[in-house]
Design a protein around this motif. Sequence first.
Motif, PDB file in Angstrom:
ATOM      1  N   LEU A   8      30.127 105.331  47.387  1.00  0.00           N
ATOM      2  CA  LEU A   8      28.843 105.513  48.076  1.00  0.00           C
ATOM      3  C   LEU A   8      28.685 104.535  49.232  1.00  0.00           C
ATOM      4  O   LEU A   8      29.156 103.398  49.168  1.00  0.00           O
ATOM      5  CB  LEU A   8      27.686 105.318  47.104  1.00  0.00           C
ATOM      6  N   SER A   9      27.975 104.968  50.259  1.00  0.00           N
ATOM      7  CA  SER A   9      27.605 104.071  51.352  1.00  0.00           C
ATOM      8  C   SER A   9      26.158 103.628  51.234  1.00  0.00           C
ATOM      9  O   SER A   9      25.793 102.543  51.692  1.00  0.00           O
ATOM     10  CB  SER A   9      27.820 104.773  52.700  1.00  0.00           C
ATOM     11  N   ILE A  10      25.306 104.471  50.634  1.00  0.00           N
ATOM     12  CA  ILE A  10      23.886 104.149  50.523  1.00  0.00           C
ATOM     13  C   ILE A  10      23.653 103.220  49.328  1.00  0.00           C
ATOM     14  O   ILE A  10      24.465 103.150  48.405  1.00  0.00           O
ATOM     15  CB  ILE A  10      23.028 105.424  50.377  1.00  0.00           C
ATOM     16  N   PRO A  11      22.530 102.490  49.315  1.00  0.00           N
ATOM     17  CA  PRO A  11      22.218 101.619  48.174  1.00  0.00           C
ATOM     18  C   PRO A  11      22.015 102.429  46.894  1.00  0.00           C
ATOM     19  O   PRO A  11      21.625 103.598  46.948  1.00  0.00           O
ATOM     20  CB  PRO A  11      20.911 100.941  48.593  1.00  0.00           C
ATOM     21  N   PHE A  12      22.282 101.792  45.755  1.00  0.00           N
ATOM     22  CA  PHE A  12      22.016 102.490  44.496  1.00  0.00           C
ATOM     23  C   PHE A  12      21.573 101.528  43.415  1.00  0.00           C
ATOM     24  O   PHE A  12      21.915 100.343  43.410  1.00  0.00           O
ATOM     25  CB  PHE A  12      23.227 103.313  44.051  1.00  0.00           C
ATOM     26  N   LEU A  13      20.771 102.074  42.507  1.00  0.00           N
ATOM     27  CA  LEU A  13      20.295 101.342  41.345  1.00  0.00           C
ATOM     28  C   LEU A  13      21.087 101.755  40.118  1.00  0.00           C
ATOM     29  O   LEU A  13      21.533 102.906  40.007  1.00  0.00           O
ATOM     30  CB  LEU A  13      18.813 101.639  41.091  1.00  0.00           C
ATOM     31  N   ALA A  14      21.226 100.845  39.174  1.00  0.00           N
ATOM     32  CA  ALA A  14      21.826 101.151  37.883  1.00  0.00           C
ATOM     33  C   ALA A  14      20.728 101.519  36.912  1.00  0.00           C
ATOM     34  O   ALA A  14      19.734 100.803  36.775  1.00  0.00           O
ATOM     35  CB  ALA A  14      22.592  99.940  37.361  1.00  0.00           C
ATOM     36  N   SER A  15      20.896 102.629  36.226  1.00  0.00           N
ATOM     37  CA  SER A  15      19.906 103.094  35.265  1.00  0.00           C
ATOM     38  C   SER A  15      20.615 103.476  33.970  1.00  0.00           C
ATOM     39  O   SER A  15      21.717 104.010  33.994  1.00  0.00           O
ATOM     40  CB  SER A  15      19.156 104.303  35.829  1.00  0.00           C
ATOM     41  N   GLY A  16      19.971 103.196  32.833  1.00  0.00           N
ATOM     42  CA  GLY A  16      20.570 103.496  31.539  1.00  0.00           C
ATOM     43  C   GLY A  16      21.093 102.234  30.890  1.00  0.00           C
ATOM     44  O   GLY A  16      22.045 101.623  31.378  1.00  0.00           O
ATOM     45  N   GLY A  17      20.438 101.775  29.839  1.00  0.00           N
ATOM     46  CA  GLY A  17      20.858 100.558  29.159  1.00  0.00           C
ATOM     47  C   GLY A  17      20.355  99.286  29.806  1.00  0.00           C
ATOM     48  O   GLY A  17      20.724  98.183  29.397  1.00  0.00           O
ATOM     49  N   MET A  18      19.490  99.402  30.812  1.00  0.00           N
ATOM     50  CA  MET A  18      19.000  98.231  31.527  1.00  0.00           C
ATOM     51  C   MET A  18      17.743  97.685  30.831  1.00  0.00           C
ATOM     52  O   MET A  18      16.782  98.423  30.616  1.00  0.00           O
ATOM     53  CB  MET A  18      18.673  98.594  32.975  1.00  0.00           C
ATOM     54  N   ALA A  19      17.776  96.386  30.487  1.00  0.00           N
ATOM     55  CA  ALA A  19      16.657  95.852  29.713  1.00  0.00           C
ATOM     56  C   ALA A  19      16.342  94.389  29.976  1.00  0.00           C
ATOM     57  O   ALA A  19      15.235  93.940  29.675  1.00  0.00           O
ATOM     58  CB  ALA A  19      16.924  96.030  28.216  1.00  0.00           C
ATOM     59  N   ASP A  20      17.292  93.623  30.535  1.00  0.00           N
ATOM     60  CA  ASP A  20      17.050  92.191  30.667  1.00  0.00           C
ATOM     61  C   ASP A  20      17.891  91.611  31.799  1.00  0.00           C
ATOM     62  O   ASP A  20      18.510  92.355  32.579  1.00  0.00           O
ATOM     63  CB  ASP A  20      17.329  91.470  29.342  1.00  0.00           C
ATOM     64  N   ALA A  21      17.930  90.272  31.876  1.00  0.00           N
ATOM     65  CA  ALA A  21      18.663  89.606  32.953  1.00  0.00           C
ATOM     66  C   ALA A  21      20.159  89.913  32.896  1.00  0.00           C
ATOM     67  O   ALA A  21      20.814  90.051  33.932  1.00  0.00           O
ATOM     68  CB  ALA A  21      18.437  88.098  32.878  1.00  0.00           C
ATOM     69  N   ARG A  22      20.679  90.030  31.678  1.00  0.00           N
ATOM     70  CA  ARG A  22      22.112  90.342  31.551  1.00  0.00           C
ATOM     71  C   ARG A  22      22.409  91.713  32.148  1.00  0.00           C
ATOM     72  O   ARG A  22      23.450  91.908  32.798  1.00  0.00           O
ATOM     73  CB  ARG A  22      22.509  90.284  30.082  1.00  0.00           C
ATOM     74  N   SER A  23      21.489  92.658  31.944  1.00  0.00           N
ATOM     75  CA  SER A  23      21.652  93.983  32.540  1.00  0.00           C
ATOM     76  C   SER A  23      21.693  93.887  34.059  1.00  0.00           C
ATOM     77  O   SER A  23      22.530  94.515  34.714  1.00  0.00           O
ATOM     78  CB  SER A  23      20.486  94.894  32.133  1.00  0.00           C
ATOM     79  N   LEU A  24      20.759  93.119  34.626  1.00  0.00           N
ATOM     80  CA  LEU A  24      20.675  93.001  36.078  1.00  0.00           C
ATOM     81  C   LEU A  24      21.929  92.350  36.652  1.00  0.00           C
ATOM     82  O   LEU A  24      22.521  92.865  37.618  1.00  0.00           O
ATOM     83  CB  LEU A  24      19.434  92.188  36.467  1.00  0.00           C
ATOM     84  N   VAL A  25      22.349  91.237  36.072  1.00  0.00           N
ATOM     85  CA  VAL A  25      23.521  90.529  36.596  1.00  0.00           C
ATOM     86  C   VAL A  25      24.776  91.399  36.466  1.00  0.00           C
ATOM     87  O   VAL A  25      25.596  91.468  37.381  1.00  0.00           O
ATOM     88  CB  VAL A  25      23.699  89.181  35.876  1.00  0.00           C
ATOM     89  N   ALA A  26      24.905  92.093  35.336  1.00  0.00           N
ATOM     90  CA  ALA A  26      26.060  92.978  35.152  1.00  0.00           C
ATOM     91  C   ALA A  26      26.043  94.114  36.159  1.00  0.00           C
ATOM     92  O   ALA A  26      27.083  94.462  36.738  1.00  0.00           O
ATOM     93  CB  ALA A  26      26.066  93.532  33.724  1.00  0.00           C
TER      94      ALA A  26
END
Length: 333
Positions: free
Chosen positions: A168-186
């Motif tokens: 991808l060239s456009i920005p993207f968010l990660a969704s699914g299993g996201m819940a805390d700081a570890r999710s964000l950093v990963a």
Amino acid sequence: MQTRITKLFGIEQPIMQGGMHFVGLAELAAAVSNAGGLGTITGLTQRTPELLAREIARCRDMTDKPFCVNLTFLPTFSKPPYPEYIQAIAEGGVRIVETAGRSPEAYMPALKSAGITVIHKCTSVRHALKAESIGCDAVSVDGFECGGHPGEDDIPNMILLPSAADRLSIPFLASGGMADARSLVAALALGADGINMGTRFLATQEAPVHANVKKALLEATETDTRLIMRSLRNTERVLNNSNVAKLIEIEREKGDSLTIDDIHDLVAGVYPKVMVDGDMDAGAWSCGMAVGLIHDIPSCAELIGRIMADAEVLIRQRLGGLIGAADMEPALA
């Protein structure tokens, strides 16, 4: 923290609240936005464009920060009046729309002519590339762990996110299993520009749902979700309950002959019974595997603040410390 997503949406932190039926109301959207994230009103929870206009106005009374409206394009014979919903969004001054379900291609001219930034929810890289090609400004990439509809490819985020980052060239968010700081950093390490959380925001003080829902989320573990409607190729991840068990038994008995009519009463009209009335066994309602990481009911400000503070510690101390511990040895050829 600044990423391509925070710059695109004009928000402080790279955290978005996903659209959730009978959950994405003004109270929750405003609370997330006021905490520095991107709150989302679920458009089709409002039965008419006029009701959506009122909900947008209510949210405007609660926040002066950017917020989003989710529009899910449903494969139904009597489709909602999408042009009127888009008009209500535009006239309400909302400049970010999350689209989901079927491709938003037919509605992109109306959305873009209104100056709206479009982020489309995708469950595969090929769908994300299609969204990019039709002019979507960003995508939310949903891994197999997500609540609701994870698609039919069953690709978890450890594979899906770097694959998306590669193509991808456009920005993207990660969704699914996201819940805390570890999710964000990963997610950031895997190439995403932020995270989109649904189930975790359902378990917050401002989520406008019955207390029984929040209690159920606290008591559930990561093994308590089930996949339904697989044979209909409309797979949905839901929280297990007595009627979900009944639904799965019907699916087992019917096999390939299953039709939506066989399970209609267990999937239709369930959300108000659950979210408003607190009937936890009413039927199938979406819940992600991230439920196993939910152990408290904070305010949105507390949740986002904690995620960002803990993320900084993870990045600066744990990850930075690992590099130092390696004595900066050169990688093997």
